[in-house]
Design a protein around this motif. Structure first.
Motif: not given
Length: 164
Positions: A131-143
């Protein structure tokens, strides 16, 4: 607007030290000493296993991973070129590279294969890495999407009005 002295198109503030300068030689000597110390400490326990791991990782990277991510990058670039958005490539490439690097580094914990071992070694729960990796991935793509939107907005503001 300030102007900086340039050397070969590079601002003077970011010039490299000349090749063979004492500072450069000292930095290289320190980095080799640190790498040598790390190598001695790393190989002290199981030198054959560590060497085998390095050779295997290099072969896996060069023979399997490089063709995979080079092919994925080529598909991405050609797909964006086909829709006329070739300049958007970096806005997908950079977060995807960071996300894949994190996945590669933390794969045993993200996949849950080492959760029990992690718990016994650290006393911390081994779940939640996915879940943390998915959250970091979402933040990277969102940014990256926010940066792209800001770039597109600035480009439309700077465009001269169309005369009708």
């Amino acid at each position: 607007m300030k102007r900086y002295a340039t050397l070969a198109g590079r601002p003077a503030a970011v010039r490299r030290p000349p090749l063979g300068s004492p500072l450069l030689i000292l930095l290289l000597a320190c980095s080799f000493a640190l790498a040598g110390y790390a190598g001695v400490r790393l190989l002290a326990g199981d030198w054959f296993g560590v060497t085998l791991w390095f050779v295997g990782a290099a072969l896996l990277h060069d023979l399997v991973l490089v063709p995979l991510y080079a092919g994925a990058d080529r598909v991405l670039a050609q797909g964006l070129r086909a829709v006329g958005r070739r300049e958007w490539t970096l806005y997908v490439r950079v977060p995807a590279a960071f996300s894949c690097l994190l996945l590669l580094l933390w794969f045993p914990l993200i996949s849950g294969q080492m959760a029990d071992r992690y718990r016994s070694a650290t006393g911390l729960p081994g779940d939640g890495f996915l879940s943390r990796w998915l959250l970091i991935t979402a933040v990277l793509f969102g940014g990256s999407a926010v940066l792209l939107a800001l770039r597109l907005r600035r480009a439309t503001k700077e465009r001269p009005p169309v005369d009708q």
